[in-house]
Scaffold this motif. Structure first.
Motif: not given
Length: 561
Positions: A272-273, A288, A299, A304, A307-309, A377, A381, A390, A392
């Protein structure tokens, strides 16, 4: 709810502007033509702070950047004039070659009184349809403007699987299914047109505002549509039961060596991000992380971007082996972390703090003491192929990577070049014991509406005064609640309209459903209220069996921007 007055010469007036949470407004119009007109108008001339539009049957949901923008937009929309020119379709003409041989063709001929399959095909193909809105599944467009004689009810029993390309009718609508999914519409034919294709710049062939013509053909068509087995996949219900498989090694992993290997995914682990905003108009929700603040916090601790995955882990159970040294942080549901290597004794790892996961060490997440979803995390990422911008996993729309399985390799992105963050204490989680050793009900604040007028005073009071229990059959799409069913709900059906994460629908059963990250884009039950964004992350941590009270927040002006 703000009424909007009609003036002479205005062809499609705004009827009402309704609150839909802190940062969205549901605008109700006189009919589909008015909704199309407003959608076109706001596409061409956005409101201050406008971030998205979701057209539906007789409404348009307008998303705004802040509560202040929402308050400003409510006044502007109430005074907006819509004229006939605003109705013009902006998305061009789509022609679909169609073989009229659907399983329900004879039944449609009987229901409509047209008498024959050919007469149904002629009536359907003679019309110029308009895509009013998308919902139900990615690229599924609800088409209006057909022959009134084709208004037929849905099937009494929905099919468990409707094939990709099926052309169908339901009520005053027609549609072509972009992928295989359940459905209760009447099937009259099929098309081979690629209705949904992620390799196109615009994946949906039919967008709101497009005009559509069905062109009858006799020859058999070979479907060119890519398999879409997961376009409308139901998410697995929450369960804390699992089976622990043996350790696996990576097999057939293409590309560079993975940074980590999944040995056991637990009940469910997904990548997920912060999701894929901007595609609601073609039937794709944001998705997300369900607890967005937890992913952002994890993150931040490893350095990070927000929004890093990362990984979203449902009720612990994840075991993964590092293939090289990694900097990791876990937050969200407070699970015990253990590190194990062949040549070293097991040692604990800190929670809510960054730590070093050495090469060949196995990280294990136990069952959380409180909360439901843990976020992991990794510095750099998780690296993967984005879908619509994305990584996600959307469990409802079937977009993004599949949930993790044993043996899956995980890649990690480049060094971010920032400092590792400091430990961060997490906010209280559902299930945390109160001071006297007892548990209190979780309080979720909500803004009433947009459809509170579907309930009488007893229904509205009952929703806010009763204690509800999070049910077992809940998932990333939403939480079902058990309790004493609400009464005082208006009978009848609501035209499909946009919903959003945080919306609380009340179906005829009288039992609430709270939508989470993988919420559908549209729904057909009245929304009694929308949980404020500050409490939606808390809702994502509710375990089955948790007691919940919904608390109305009025007026919305008191909420902080």
């Amino acid at each position: 709810m703000l009424p909007a007055s009609s003036e002479p010469g205005i062809s499609s007036p705004v009827l009402f502007v309704r609150r839909a949470g802190e940062r969205a407004l549901l605008v109700e119009l006189a009919g589909p033509a008015g909704a199309a007109a407003l959608h076109s108008r706001l596409q061409a001339d956005p409101l201050p702070g406008q971030t998205g539009l979701v057209p539906a049957a007789c409404t348009v949901l307008v998303r705004l950047a802040t509560p202040a923008h929402a308050r400003q937009a409510a006044g502007l929309l109430a005074e907006l004039e819509l004229r006939a020119a605003d109705r013009a379709g902006q998305a061009g003409l789509v022609e679909l070659d169609t073989v009229y041989d659907g399983e329900d063709l004879a039944e449609v001929a009987r229901l409509t009184g047209l008498g024959s399959a050919d007469a149904v095909a002629e009536a359907h193909s003679a019309a110029v349809w308009t895509a009013a809105f998308c919902g139900f599944a990615p690229g599924f467009a609800y088409l209006t403007g057909g022959d009134p004689r084709l208004d037929v009810p849905r099937r009494a029993e929905p099919r468990t699987a409707v094939p990709a390309g099926a052309v169908a009718l339901a009520g005053a609508y027609s549609a072509a299914y972009p992928g295989s999914s359940p459905g209760g519409w009447q099937l009259i034919g099929r098309t081979s047109a690629p209705l949904w294709d992620l390799e196109r710049e615009q994946p949906a062939l039919i967008c709101p505002g497009a005009t559509v013509r069905f062109r009858p053909v006799r020859e058999q068509l070979a479907l060119r549509q890519r398999p879409a087995a997961a376009l409308h996949t139901a998410a697995a219900p929450i369960s804390v039961e699992r089976t622990i498989p043996g350790e696996h090694t990576v097999a057939g992993n293409p590309g560079p060596p993975p940074a980590a290997v999944v040995l056991d995914p637990g009940p469910q682990s997904t990548i997920q991000d912060l999701g894929r905003p901007g595609y609601s108009h073609v039937g794709v929700g944001r998705s997300g992380a369900a607890d967005r603040s937890a992913l952002v916090r994890a993150n931040r601790m490893v350095g990070n971007p927000a929004g890093a995955a990362g990984l979203e882990v449902l009720f612990g159970g994840l075991r993964l082996r590092a293939e090289r040294d990694l900097v990791v942080a876990a937050t969200g549901a407070s699970t015990p972390l253990a590190l194990q290597a062949a040549d070293r004794p097991e040692r604990p790892a800190p929670f809510d703090a960054p730590f070093l996961l050495r090469a060949d060490e196995v990280l294990s997440l136990g069952p959380p003491a409180a909360g439901l979803r843990t976020y992991l995390a990794v510095r750099g990422g998780l690296a993967g192929e984005p879908v619509l911008g994305s990584q996600s996993t959307d469990t409802l729309a079937g977009l993004g990577p599949e949930p993790l399985t044993a043996g899956r390799g995980l890649g990690v992105g480049p060094e971010p070049g920032t400092a590792v963050g400091l430990p961060e204490p997490a906010p209280p989680l559902p299930g945390t014991e109160a001071g006297a050793g007892t548990e209190t009900d979780v309080q979720l604040r909500y803004i009433p509406g947009p459809r509170e007028d579907w309930f009488d005073a007893a229904g509205l009071d009952g929703f806010a005064s009763r204690t509800w229990t999070a049910a077992q059959d809940s998932n990333r799409v939403g939480i079902r609640f058990s309790g004493e069913p609400l009464t005082g709900r208006r009978s009848g059906e609501l035209e499909s309209e946009a919903v959003l994460p945080g919306a609380v629908q009340i179906p005829p059963s009288g039992l609430p459903i709270l939508f989470l990250a993988d919420a559908p884009v549209t729904g057909g039950y009245p929304v009694i209220g929308v949980v404020v964004q500050a409490d939606l992350d808390l809702a994502a941590q509710l375990r089955p069996g948790t007691s919940v009270r919904f608390t109305p927040v009025l007026p919305p002006e008191e909420l902080r921007d």
